[in-house]
Design an enzyme around this catalytic site. Structure first.
Site, short mmCIF file in Angstrom:
data_model
loop_
_atom_site.label_atom_id
_atom_site.label_comp_id
_atom_site.label_asym_id
_atom_site.label_seq_id
_atom_site.Cartn_x
_atom_site.Cartn_y
_atom_site.Cartn_z
N ASP A 1 41.02 -14.82 13.88
CA ASP A 1 41.21 -15.00 12.43
C ASP A 1 42.52 -14.22 12.12
OD1 ASP A 1 40.43 -12.31 12.47
OD2 ASP A 1 38.42 -12.87 11.63
N ASN B 1 45.76 -15.11 -0.10
CA ASN B 1 45.12 -15.67 -0.92
C ASN B 1 44.97 -15.36 -2.36
OD1 ASN B 1 44.60 -18.51 -0.37
ND2 ASN B 1 42.40 -18.17 0.64
N HIS C 1 46.12 -19.78 -3.73
CA HIS C 1 45.76 -20.73 -2.59
C HIS C 1 46.54 -21.57 -2.03
CE1 HIS C 1 41.47 -19.34 -2.82
NE2 HIS C 1 41.60 -19.39 -4.00
N ASP D 1 47.11 -21.81 1.83
CA ASP D 1 47.23 -23.22 2.53
C ASP D 1 48.24 -23.42 3.17
OD1 ASP D 1 44.68 -23.44 1.43
OD2 ASP D 1 45.18 -25.05 -0.11
N ASP E 1 39.93 -18.67 7.68
CA ASP E 1 41.10 -18.63 8.19
C ASP E 1 40.62 -18.36 9.81
OD1 ASP E 1 39.58 -15.97 7.93
OD2 ASP E 1 41.19 -14.93 8.12
N ARG F 1 50.52 -15.69 24.60
CA ARG F 1 51.52 -16.79 23.95
C ARG F 1 51.06 -16.82 22.43
NH1 ARG F 1 49.95 -19.59 28.49
NH2 ARG F 1 48.71 -20.94 27.30
#
Length: 203
Positions: free
Chosen positions: A45, A53, A58, A62, A88, A109
Site C-alpha cells: 500500500d 487525498n 480526490h 486518483d 491504495d 524493481r
C-alpha cells in the site's frame, strides 16, 4: 464484453480487481500444487496516501493511483497479475516463482519504479501548497533547518511561515527575480545570453 470487463477490473486503474485476483490466485496455487512449483505473492500500500487525498483532493489522489498502477505494471512479467484490491492497496501474483530471488527482485524493481518523482496534473495553489508544507515538508524538518522558497504568491499565503517555524526551522524567500540562486532562472539566463551572442536582435 464491456460488462464482463467491468465485473473483473478496477474502474479507476483498469487493473484486475479483488474477484479476478482471487480467481488467478486459486488457479496458480492449484497449478503449483500439481507441479510441485511455487507461487509468490506481494502486497503493498502507499504510505501517506490519505494525506494526499485529504490535502490535495480526490482527483489528485486518483491520478496518483493511476500513475502507481502504470509504474507497477512496467515492473512485471507478462505472466504476473497486478490487482488493485481497494483504496491504495495493490497485490501482485507471481506464478512459477521458482527462485528464492524472484520476489525480492520484484520488490526492488517496485521500489525503483516508485522512487522517481511523480508529476500530477492540477494547480498548485496556496491551499494545496499549505497542505504540502504541513503534511509532508514540516514532518521532515529538524530544529535549525533553513527552508528557501521562491517568491511566489502560493508560497506566501497565511500559515506557511508559521507552520515551518513551529517545526523549529527558518523560512527565507528569494528576491522576486534571483537568477543567481534559482537553477531554472540560471538556465534561462544562459540560454538568452547564447541567443544574444549568436546574432543581433531584430525585433
Amino acid at each position: 464484453k464491456h460488462i464482463a470487463f467491468l465485473a473483473h477490473h478496477d474502474m479507476l486503474t483498469g487493473l484486475a480487481n479483488r474477484a479476478l485476483f482471487g480467481d488467478r490466485l486459486t488457479q496458480a496455487l492449484a497449478m503449483a500444487d500439481r507441479s510441485q512449483g511455487k507461487v509468490a505473492l506481494v502486497c503493498l500500500d502507499l504510505d501517506g496516501f490519505k494525506l494526499v487525498n485529504d490535502g490535495f483532493g480526490h482527483p489528485v489522489g486518483d491520478a496518483l493511483l493511476r500513475e502507481v498502477a502504470g509504474r507497477l505494471g512496467l515492473a512485471l512479467r507478462d505472466t504476473d497479475t497486478l490487482a488493485r484490491l481497494g483504496g491504495d492497496e495493490f497485490a501482485i501474483l507471481l506464478p512459477g516463482a521458482e527462485r528464492a530471488a524472484d520476489a525480492p527482485g520484484l520488490a526492488q524493481r517496485i521500489l525503483t519504479a516508485l522512487t522517481a518523482p511523480m508529476v500530477l496534473d492540477g494547480p498548485m495553489d496556496g491551499e494545496h501548497f499549505l497542505a504540502y508544507v504541513e503534511q509532508f515538508l514540516v514532518p521532515e524538518l529538524t530544529p535549525g533547518d533553513i527552508v528557501v522558497m521562491d517568491n511566489l504568491p502560493a508560497h506566501k499565503i497565511t500559515g506557511v511561515r508559521s507552520a515551518i517555524e513551529a517545526g523549529g526551522a527558518h523560512l527565507l524567500y528569494l528576491p522576486p527575480y534571483s537568477p543567481d540562486f534559482n537553477p531554472i532562472e540560471m538556465a534561462f539566463s544562459k540560454f538568452k545570453a547564447l541567443i544574444r551572442a549568436s546574432e543581433p536582435r531584430t525585433l
